[in-house]
Design a protein around this motif. Sequence first.
Motif, short mmCIF file in Angstrom:
data_model
loop_
_atom_site.label_atom_id
_atom_site.label_comp_id
_atom_site.label_asym_id
_atom_site.label_seq_id
_atom_site.Cartn_x
_atom_site.Cartn_y
_atom_site.Cartn_z
N SER A 654 0.99 -1.04 -0.14
CA SER A 654 0.05 0.18 -0.15
C SER A 654 0.73 1.35 -0.15
N GLU A 655 0.46 2.27 -0.65
CA GLU A 655 1.05 3.59 -0.68
C GLU A 655 0.03 4.81 -1.12
N GLY A 656 0.24 5.59 -0.54
CA GLY A 656 -0.74 6.73 -1.13
C GLY A 656 -2.16 6.51 -1.08
N GLY A 657 -2.62 5.80 -0.15
CA GLY A 657 -4.18 5.52 -0.12
C GLY A 657 -4.30 4.31 -1.17
N ARG A 658 -3.51 3.83 -1.91
CA ARG A 658 -3.96 2.62 -3.02
C ARG A 658 -3.14 1.49 -2.69
N SER A 659 -3.83 0.24 -2.78
CA SER A 659 -2.94 -1.02 -2.56
C SER A 659 -3.21 -1.77 -3.78
N VAL A 660 -2.35 -3.05 -4.00
CA VAL A 660 -2.21 -3.69 -4.83
C VAL A 660 -1.85 -5.04 -4.25
N GLY A 661 -2.08 -6.35 -4.81
CA GLY A 661 -1.76 -7.51 -4.33
C GLY A 661 -0.60 -7.99 -5.34
N LEU A 662 0.53 -8.41 -4.69
CA LEU A 662 1.76 -8.95 -5.54
C LEU A 662 1.41 -10.46 -5.23
N VAL A 663 1.26 -11.21 -6.47
CA VAL A 663 1.01 -12.58 -6.47
C VAL A 663 2.31 -13.24 -6.38
N VAL A 664 2.85 -14.32 -5.38
CA VAL A 664 3.95 -14.86 -5.52
C VAL A 664 3.62 -16.58 -5.57
N SER A 665 4.58 -17.21 -5.55
CA SER A 665 4.31 -18.78 -5.59
C SER A 665 4.47 -19.42 -4.31
N ALA A 666 5.14 -18.69 -3.60
CA ALA A 666 5.31 -19.44 -1.87
C ALA A 666 6.01 -18.18 -1.06
N ILE A 667 5.62 -18.44 0.38
CA ILE A 667 5.92 -17.53 1.24
C ILE A 667 7.01 -18.37 1.88
N HIS A 668 8.32 -18.09 1.94
CA HIS A 668 9.27 -19.02 2.60
C HIS A 668 9.71 -18.34 4.07
N ASP A 669 10.09 -17.18 4.31
CA ASP A 669 10.77 -16.91 5.71
C ASP A 669 10.78 -15.55 5.96
#
Length: 729
Positions: A654-669
């Motif tokens: 999120s920045e400046g009142g707007r948001s975006v979802g970054l799609v990734v393959s996996a969350i590691h650590d």
Amino acid sequence: MFELSEMEEIVQEFLVESHENLDQLDRDLVELERDPGSRELLAGIFRTIHTIKGTSGFLAFAQLEQVSHVGEGLLSRLRDGELELDFERAAALLDLVDAIRTVLASIEATGAEGQHDFSGLVARLERLQSANPDATPSGQPRPAAAPAPEPADHDGGETEVDSRRGVADHTIRVDIGVLDELMQMVGELVLTRNRIVQQAGTIADPALMHTAHRLDVIAAGLQEGVMKTRMQPIGNIWSRMPRVVRDLGVVCGRQVRVEMEGRETELDRSLLEAIKDPLTHLVRNAVDHGIEPPQERVALGKPAEGVIWLRAYQQGGKVHVEIADDGRGIDPERIGLKAVERGLLTPEQLAALSLEETTSLVFQPGFSTAEAVSSVSGRGVGMDVVRTNIEQVGGTVALRSVPGLGSTVTLQIPLTLAIIPALTVATGGQRLAIPQLSLVELVAVPAGEVRTTIEDVSGVPVLRLRGRLLPLVHLDAALGLTSCRRADGTVSVVVVQSEGRQFGIVVDRVVDTEEIVVKPLSSQLTGIGLYAGAMVSGDGAVALILDVTALGHRSGVLGAARDLAGAAEPEQVTVEQEREAFLIVGVGPDRRVAVPLAAVHRIEELSTATLEQVGGREVIQYRDGILPLARLARVMGVVEDPGPQERVQVVVYSEGGRSVGLVVSAIHDISDDFDGVSSDLGGPGLNGSVVVGRQVAELLDVRGAVLAADPLFYEPAAPATLDWMAVPS
């Protein structure tokens, strides 16, 4: 009848001030007749007529300017001792005052000067500028003087109203010192009110409770009334900006216009004074560094005339002021090279910075991109002073820029500094206040959930709050106190926000919320840097007001670019606190990417069944809004496995009142095991590579990745094709 509310605010102020000045002129001219040699009286009368003449010309009141100009000429010769004041000259000047009052009455009634014949008065004033007014060049007797204009406030009957009642009689000028003293007395009343209300709650006396409640209501009303007397529209300081821009544009060879929105937004007078110079500097910066020369703009397909927007609005108990331009924007690469060239940081430190942090280097003391010192810029002072001055009054500064499109600086300023709502907390046996302007929410973690909710990842305490990771600061440790935790094991966390980032403050317990009177710190405490002031609580105890921004920087959770230049003393920041934390994610089958933890707003696991298509791109209904999605694999040019997926991992930015979802393959650590080893090896959407947790990972350029997915994300206005959502806290 012309409604005053429809007139320009500057005209109303001119009418009020002129009426008051004319009343004073009546008294001064009569006094001057008794003491014709008084240079002080003559100087004061001359200044008043000169001001009326100058303002009349600015407001295009030609008739008023003409008659004032002739009177100014006579007064100038009287002031310089070339002429002596006699009865005839005094009478003519008094008639001049009546003529000005007549024109002002017309302006107030109709908005225009009206039709008045002052030719006789003008001729008298011109003739009286001669040392021998009775003689004429032709030797002929001088013509008879024209009758003086009727005074505008003569008594004409019941149906006639004094022209001043519309404006001047509805305003009063009060010395600011009187208001300051009144404000201090109201502050003491608020403290006494708090103490009485608190004590009344411990006594079972209905009559006392009723009286305390009545006192509470009256004190609140009086406080609000006094606060209103100190509030002034921000347009009062904006009014000078068009002239500043015009003059600077001539010097710099720029064509610029200023557009204003929200000039009626009100601020405490003391805060207006505090932001006046920073605001002027930001506007000058926009003209000098932002707006391109006309020929360059035309070559880029832009209009020759640049635009600077000034916007102000109230939101969340704060005033937001934006200074935006449609100029060349800020080039992060050039900023970084200049910072290294000027010794503000090393090439290794620059390589570790995100684009946002690199851009923020403009706030470093001594930083300037100007090649040579001029009368306008190049000395490296200004932007750091802007940030310092705004933060001194409890505000924040944020910079947003897109190369080639322009820049926006956003100031967030409290409405007032005198009396503010605050949350009082206790830690280590000490009571402290946290301004509610910085408060986001309160979280109580039960003892049974502490181990699963609060994690210690590589030495960094983190609270897992609704799917996002929130860095924590233990207040007792930060202040060197001994903790007095609750007996039931519950952990109290105060979630605060500063400089666009959130973090949690772990306290022993939350005491209460109350309105506090801010008292200045003594010189012994000012140097500590963690406190914004002091207060007296309802029970009479003195408590310190926490500076949330300073605490965040001291604890390392608000890692800013300016801290990398060594602004903090070595003994104040530990090695562990200086480490930058990263979220390690997987992209595609084998890419390992490090995302700066400061850029992570939330981590979500979402069902693919909830994904939708809008305008050719993926979105999802999320937390009462629409969240656009951007797949990092596509940004980085990675070929994804086309196999079916039931769930997707999303990093919300999120920045400046707007948001975006970054799609990734996996969350590691999550890791802060970063020893500064980095490389410029990278690719699309990357800032190079780093060694985190003894493994090489590609460093994500979050802003670059978002821009690659949507070039319009950082524009001042949201794209019309997609309603970007603001993710609730």
